[in-house]
Design an enzyme around this catalytic site. Structure first.
Site, PDB file in Angstrom:
ATOM      1  N   GLN A 101       0.837  -1.203   0.000  1.00 21.18           N
ATOM      2  CA  GLN A 101       0.000   0.000   0.000  1.00 21.18           C
ATOM      3  C   GLN A 101       0.869   1.249   0.000  1.00 21.18           C
ATOM      4  OE1 GLN A 101      -1.431  -0.990   3.983  1.00 21.18           O
ATOM      5  NE2 GLN A 101      -3.492  -1.099   3.182  1.00 21.18           N
ATOM      6  N   GLU A 189      -9.798   4.318   4.280  1.00 18.70           N
ATOM      7  CA  GLU A 189      -9.863   3.357   5.382  1.00 18.70           C
ATOM      8  C   GLU A 189     -10.045   4.064   6.713  1.00 18.70           C
ATOM      9  OE1 GLU A 189      -6.836   0.376   5.345  1.00 18.70           O
ATOM     10  OE2 GLU A 189      -7.184  -0.219   7.417  1.00 18.70           O
TER      11      GLU A 189
END
Ligand SMILES: *[C@@H]1O[C@H](CO)[C@@H](O)[C@H](O)[C@H]1NC(C)=O
Ligand SMILES: *[C@@H]1O[C@H](CO)[C@@H](O)[C@H](O)[C@H]1NC(C)=O
Ligand SMILES: *[C@@H]1O[C@H](CO)[C@@H](O)[C@H](O)[C@H]1NC(C)=O
Ligand SMILES: *[C@@H]1O[C@H](CO)[C@@H](O)[C@H](O)[C@H]1NC(C)=O
Ligand SMILES: *[C@@H]1O[C@H](CO)[C@@H](O)[C@H](O)[C@H]1NC(C)=O
Ligand SMILES: *[C@@H]1O[C@H](CO)[C@@H](O)[C@H](O)[C@H]1NC(C)=O
Length: 251
Positions: A101, A189
């Site tokens: 990520q 997120e």
């Protein structure tokens, strides 16, 4: 120093949060293979909102996306994490233990006396997350993100670009395990650390959204599974995709 330790501790908190998030999404465990992802067009997650692309037998090589740093509000302990990545959810089996990520955490900072700070990071779990050299972005900065790793290799790259300033930082990464390349994703997120709430954020739109496979195919997000964050009975996000963009709104 005080600043550094604050930043590092915030970072560790969020890192733990991200780890927990990935593991505590109960829905991710129910997937046995990537084929099912292409058939599931929408689902709720405890922590991810955005688009997750899975293709049959497709090993993703690289994922790109551009977004603008949103404005956040809410409890000062809240945060939001905006990133692009490969794997980490839905892949099942051993692939659920790895994810590559790169992104930005935007958070409230009580010690610093103002609400909104941010830092940019890259992470190939289970190796440690690392902060990019350019990091403290402001509302309205346009951020380009790239992650990539050759198939079956344990090294790769992450890049962040300040599009407005034409300044970039590139990182070489390595990890213990190769990625599976089963999913590509563009995500907002929530941190689950200590039940830290998802900040209220102005809409995040990833543009120039692309995922590339090692055998030369290019995909946009239009066939991706849409994820929304469900907290209790409350859906906190709304997501829409076009052929090259993913828009995530707080509702
Ligand atoms: C997500 O949760 C909400 C609230 O429980 C529900 O109405 C909705 O149908 C769920 N969406 C999916 C795709 O399961
Ligand atoms: C980030 O930038 C803002 C605005 O320039 C500044 O007020 C803040 O102190 C910076 N925060 C950190 C952690 O560097
Ligand atoms: C990657 O590794 C898997 C499992 O060992 C293997 O089946 C696959 O052929 C490899 N892919 C490439 C392109 O080498
Ligand atoms: C990104 O570029 C903008 C415009 O030049 C600048 O104001 C901002 O400080 C830059 N952000 C970082 C983190 O370098
Ligand atoms: C990144 O890793 C590659 C492969 O190991 C190496 O050739 C290259 O010099 C590294 N680049 C930097 C900037 O460390
Ligand atoms: C979910 O709701 C609970 C109760 O309102 C709250 O404490 C928690 O921070 C929320 N979680 C997120 C991710 O917003």
């Amino acid at each position: 120093m005080r600043f550094n330790s604050l930043l590092i501790s915030s970072f560790l908190l969020v890192s733990v949060g991200l780890t927990d998030c990935r593991r505590t999404d109960p829905r991710s465990r129910s997937y046995s293979g990537v084929e099912r992802l292409t058939n599931v067009r929408s689902r709720n997650s405890s922590n991810w909102a955005g688009a997750e692309l899975g293709i049959d037998n497709g090993a993703f090589f690289s994922v790109i996306g551009t977004f603008t740093i949103p404005e956040i509000s809410g409890p000062i302990s809240s945060d939001v994490n905006v990133w692009v990545g490969i794997d980490g959810d839905g892949a099942g089996g051993t692939c659920g233990d790895r994810v590559l990520q790169a992104g930005v955490t935007i958070y409230g900072d009580p010690a610093n006396g103002h609400f909104q700070d941010s830092y940019a990071w890259f992470w190939w779990f289970p190796a440690n997350a690392v902060q990019f050299e350019i990091s403290n972005f402001s509302v309205g900065d346009v951020i380009g993100l790239v992650v990539g790793a050759p198939v079956n290799s344990t090294y790769g790259l992450a890049m962040i670009e300040n599009r407005t300033k034409k300044q970039a930082a590139i990182a070489n990464l390595s990890s213990t395990y190769a990625l599976c390349g089963q999913t590509a994703e563009w995500i907002v997120e929530a941190s689950l650390e200590d039940d830290e709430p998802l900040a209220n954020f102005s809409p995040v739109t990833f543009t120039d959204v692309r995922a590339y496979t090692h055998d030369g195919h290019t995909y946009g997000p239009q066939d991706a599974t849409i994820l929304n964050i469900l907290n209790g009975s409350e859906v906190l996000t709304s997501v829409s995709v076009s052929e090259d963009s993913v828009k995530i709104e707080h509702v």
